[in-house]
Design a protein around this motif. Structure first.
Motif, short mmCIF file in Angstrom:
data_model
loop_
_atom_site.label_atom_id
_atom_site.label_comp_id
_atom_site.label_asym_id
_atom_site.label_seq_id
_atom_site.Cartn_x
_atom_site.Cartn_y
_atom_site.Cartn_z
N MET A 82 -14.39 5.88 2.37
CA MET A 82 -15.16 6.32 0.79
C MET A 82 -15.35 5.10 0.32
O MET A 82 -16.51 5.14 -0.55
N GLY A 83 -14.75 3.98 0.30
CA GLY A 83 -15.32 2.82 -0.28
C GLY A 83 -16.33 2.22 0.18
O GLY A 83 -17.11 1.48 -0.51
N ALA A 84 -16.37 2.54 1.53
CA ALA A 84 -17.96 2.05 2.20
C ALA A 84 -19.01 2.88 1.81
O ALA A 84 -20.37 2.69 2.17
N ALA B 127 -15.25 -3.79 5.10
CA ALA B 127 -14.22 -3.32 4.56
C ALA B 127 -12.94 -3.51 5.63
O ALA B 127 -11.95 -4.24 5.14
N GLN C 135 -9.58 6.33 3.14
CA GLN C 135 -9.85 5.62 1.87
C GLN C 135 -10.96 4.52 1.98
O GLN C 135 -11.68 4.48 1.12
N LEU C 136 -10.89 3.72 3.06
CA LEU C 136 -11.89 2.75 3.15
C LEU C 136 -13.22 3.42 3.60
O LEU C 136 -14.32 2.78 3.17
N TRP D 226 0.78 -1.29 -0.06
CA TRP D 226 0.08 -0.05 0.11
C TRP D 226 1.03 1.09 -0.05
O TRP D 226 0.64 2.23 -0.81
N HIS E 53 -9.60 -5.71 4.54
CA HIS E 53 -8.33 -5.06 4.68
C HIS E 53 -7.86 -4.72 6.14
O HIS E 53 -6.59 -3.89 6.27
N LYS F 229 -10.49 11.98 -1.90
CA LYS F 229 -9.38 11.46 -2.60
C LYS F 229 -7.98 11.92 -2.06
O LYS F 229 -8.02 12.83 -1.50
N ARG G 65 -21.14 -0.84 6.82
CA ARG G 65 -20.34 -1.31 5.59
C ARG G 65 -18.84 -1.31 5.74
O ARG G 65 -18.02 -2.18 5.37
#
Length: 799
Positions: free
Chosen positions: A208-210, A110, A205-206, A32, A114, A47, A106
């Motif tokens: 945002m993905g959730a 994640a 970052q996680l 990473w 990760h 971002k 959620r």
């Protein structure tokens, strides 16, 4: 086999050594970091951004190698981040409670995918945090996100919240503030310390993905904690909260003073906490736990071992056995080693005896685990311990001595009590001035446990339902402090203005204005200086009366009286306190006409309006009387086997600088909130309208309130504010006054820490600011009640 060095299970059992540590892989974390070229930017607007021309800060691992570089945000980045957070707040707060809860849940999935990468990254950054603890946080606060409007109705999110941590703060402590802020519908700007920066960026970052809306969570990294003060200058920031060591927290408070941003501190790192072993304890278990806590875990807090004399020899013998063969602990630098050597030598000079696992090496950044037996309570290694594997040991004879030792520290974060006597454990837990108490256990954390930092360990409550309210405000609320830049002022000159001279009047002595007395230690009295100031009638130069011009010595006398009576008042039953408030309301009813006349004379309002204010004051006192035994703590649902208790406790001595608006109603509202929860109070009436408060003294005198519980001191608002702010015993100050006064308090009330509740007397348009005192909305009264208590959690394991 002859000459074999292989140890048997029996040999290992006798030596009680730990097995070899397993080597952990860092493949995921390294990948990473490589993906980001080992140069982590800022996380803004959903971002990663890497602004050009920014300075960077290197993060080194335990071996001195560079883990990665983090960017140092500048003013342009702060402005962009604040704009993103405002837009994120609009999107996030517009979602339903159910939708916000789904997003947080959620993230649990994640972390399942990760979590290994996060664990490895935390290990590289020397900031260990297990994904399971973060999953527990997410599950707990997702439930509160779902239930906010059901259980916490009539409260709204603050808006944009800034969460700041010091370099040595754990990722868990950071997320203990971030997640409840998000769960209540706020957007968050995270300003992490150096070690928690990379994991915080990964979690962003996680998030945002959730499915977290863009801008609801932003991360700014910098060179030090002062980045938080720069963020506070932005007018979009509604609240700032800090975790870490006290030194950085004080710097943050002083740098942001006067900006109009409420700042709360949780400076638990570096606190000195008592580990108390009674003669009724399981000695073997207690010694095993103290060894593990003091020498084998990451040392965020310092422990002082307090042992009952009757078992001190047994404890020392077991400590010697357990320390034998333990390896030296690696320090951060040789400079730390010099500090440890100096602390040990000073303790020996004061009579302490050393118990060490091995001889200390002559040089190098290592030192053996050391117990300092017979340390003096005044020893620096007890009062202000430095770095290194040092454990001071003191002995006590009685339970009261144990409590006195436990409360000797200026900190009030936590305590560990070891005894098989449950009654003794609970009595000791209630007597210790700390936020966490672990019985026959240690360092048990869970988000359902509400904890307030007592004394110098914090000004806010984290965890549990109670910790949610710092991120909310009543929907019918007083306006927040207006945002502004800090005023350039000389803090040493604040409150030192010379009062206007009192010129003798040669008119008829029979028509001379009356002279009033203030109320200190249960007696109506003159000020210590013996001086008075003239009180003019509204709209003219006619002198209505002369009032005592109180000062620092009057505040000192009031505090001395208050600290004598407050512990006994706090121990009274809630029903007894309620009866005293009902009695106060009856006394006000009996003197209704005289007090209504003082309101009319002083403020110029009509007799009907004055009588209405008296009537509302009587009702308000009755409401606080009813409050006394209705809102309490209770048992908490821990995921472990045992019992967890949350206990609201009085702050201690509260200083109140009263507003000009509704001088009687505001006084009884704040007075009732303070004493209903067990506090003593020192009240400074409005400098402009003091007569209603001075007339109310007759009501206090005729009540059954203990002498010294309520004190009323008149005089210069600024001068008395300085006296309250600089007195070490006063725990909280509720202030209505000038912008200069608000800034002075934020700058000054850091050593020791004081809980502040600040309001501007006038808003920017010159109108009266602060609370609408005629409102009796439940959320407003609950907010006052919550500002008058601090929380303690007690954990008692059963298996």
């Amino acid at each position: 086999m002859a000459g074999s060095t292989t140890k048997t299970v029996y040999d290992i059992f006798l030596s009680m050594e730990n097995g070899p540590a397993s080597t952990s892989s860092t493949v995921n974390a390294q990948a990473w970091l490589d993906h980001h070229s080992r140069s982590l930017g800022l996380f803004i607007n959903g971002k990663f951004v890497q602004p050009a021309g920014r300075q960077s800060r290197s993060l080194a691992d335990s071996k001195g190698g560079v883990v990665c570089n983090t960017a140092c945000a500048e003013d342009e980045d702060i402005s962009q981040c604040a704009t993103s957070a405002v837009n994120g707040y609009k999107s996030w707060s517009s979602l339903t409670c159910f939708q916000r809860a789904k997003v947080l849940l959620r993230l649990v999935s994640a972390l399942g995918l990760h979590g290994q990468c996060l664990t490895e990254l935390c290990g590289l950054c020397e900031n260990p945090c297990s994904p399971s603890s973060l999953v527990r946080l997410l599950q707990y606060y997702s439930c509160w996100a779902q239930l906010r409007d059901t259980f916490i109705s009539d409260w709204t999110p603050i808006g944009v919240v800034a969460v700041v941590t010091s370099d040595n703060c754990s990722l868990y402590s950071l997320m203990l503030k971030v997640l409840p802020a998000l769960a209540m519908g706020n957007s968050v700007i995270v300003i992490p310390g150096q070690s928690s920066g990379p994991p915080a960026l990964l979690l962003a970052q996680l998030f945002m993905g959730a499915g977290l809306p863009v801008g609801a969570l932003n991360v700014l990294t910098g060179s030090d904690v002062m980045l938080g003060a720069k963020v506070a200058q932005n007018p979009n920031i509604g609240y700032m909260t800090y975790s870490g060591d006290k030194q950085d927290g004080v710097m943050l408070c002083t740098a942001s003073a006067g900006m109009g941003v409420p700042v709360s501190l949780s400076p638990s790192i570096g606190s000195t906490c008592p580990f108390i072993i009674f003669e009724s304890a399981d000695i073997d278990s207690a010694v095993e736990e103290v060894i593990e806590t003091a020498f084998k875990k990451k040392k965020e807090i310092h422990w002082v071992l307090c042992v009952q004399e009757s078992v001190s020899d047994s404890v020392v013998a077991r400590l010697k056995l357990r320390l034998a063969g333990m390896k030296c602990v690696t320090l951060h630098s040789e400079a730390e080693r010099l500090l440890v050597d100096a602390a040990v030598q000073q303790a020996q000079q004061q009579g302490a005896m050393l118990i060490q696992s091995c001889a200390a090496p002559p040089s190098g950044a290592q030192y053996p685990p050391t117990v300092l037996c017979g340390s003096a309570p005044s020893s620096p290694c007890v009062v202000n311990p430095g770095p290194g594997p040092l454990l001071p040991l003191m002995t006590f004879r009685t339970n009261s001595e144990a409590v006195a030792m436990g409360n000797h520290s200026p900190h009030g974060f936590a305590a560990s009590i070891w005894t098989e006597d449950l009654t003794l454990a609970l009595e000791t837990a209630k007597s210790l001035s700390v936020g966490f108490v672990w019985v026959n256990s240690n360092s048990v954390y869970d988000p359902c446990l509400p904890v307030s930092g007592h004394k110098d360990s914090g000004t806010c409550t984290d965890g549990g339902r109670e910790g949610l309210y710092q991120f909310l405000r009543p929907s019918i609320s007083c306006p927040p402090l207006p945002r502004s830049l800090s005023i350039s002022m000389n803090y040493s000159n604040f409150g030192t203005e010379v009062p206007a001279p009192v010129i003798p009047d040669a008119s008829d002595p029979s028509n001379a204005p009356p002279t009033y007395l203030q109320f200190v230690a249960g007696k109506a009295c003159k000020s210590v200086s013996g001086t008075n100031f003239p009180l003019q009638a509204p709209g003219c130069d006619t002198v209505l009366a002369f009032c005592p011009d109180g000062g620092r010595k009057d505040v000192r006398n009031a505090v001395e009286a208050a600290i004598k009576v407050q512990p006994g008042w706090a121990k009274k039953s809630q029903s007894a306190r309620a009866q005293s408030l009902y009695s106060l309301a009856k006394g006000l009813e009996a003197k209704r006409q005289a007090i209504a006349a003082s309101v009319t004379t002083q403020t110029g309002t009509s007799p009907d309006e004055a009588d209405k204010e008296v009537e509302m004051s009587i009702v308000r006192l009755n409401i606080w009387g009813a409050y006394c035994d209705k809102v309490q703590g209770g048992s908490l649902p821990m995921p472990q086997s045992g019992s967890a208790l949350s206990i609201p406790e009085a702050l201690g001595v509260v200083g109140v600088v009263l507003p000009d608006k509704n001088p009687l109603l505001s006084m009884v509202t704040l007075l009732g909130a303070a004493i209903a929860t067990g506090n003593a109070v020192i009240m400074v009436p409005s400098q402009k309208y003091p007569l209603p408060a001075l007339t109310f003294i007759q009501v206090i005198q005729s009540s059954d309130l203990p002498a010294g519980l309520v004190n009323v001191i008149t005089g210069s608002r600024d001068q008395l504010t300085v006296a309250l702010a600089t007195h070490s015993v006063i725990k909280a100050i509720w202030y209505w006054g000038s912008a200069e006064g608000c800034q002075y308090l934020q700058h000054t009330c850091t050593s020791p820490l004081k809980t502040l509740r600040l309001f501007r007397q006038k808003d920017e348009d010159g109108k009266d600011g602060g609370i609408d005192w005629s409102q009796s909305h439940p959320s407003l009264l609950e907010e006052l009640w919550r500002n008058a208590v601090q929380w303690k959690s007690v954990w008692i394991p059963t298996a």
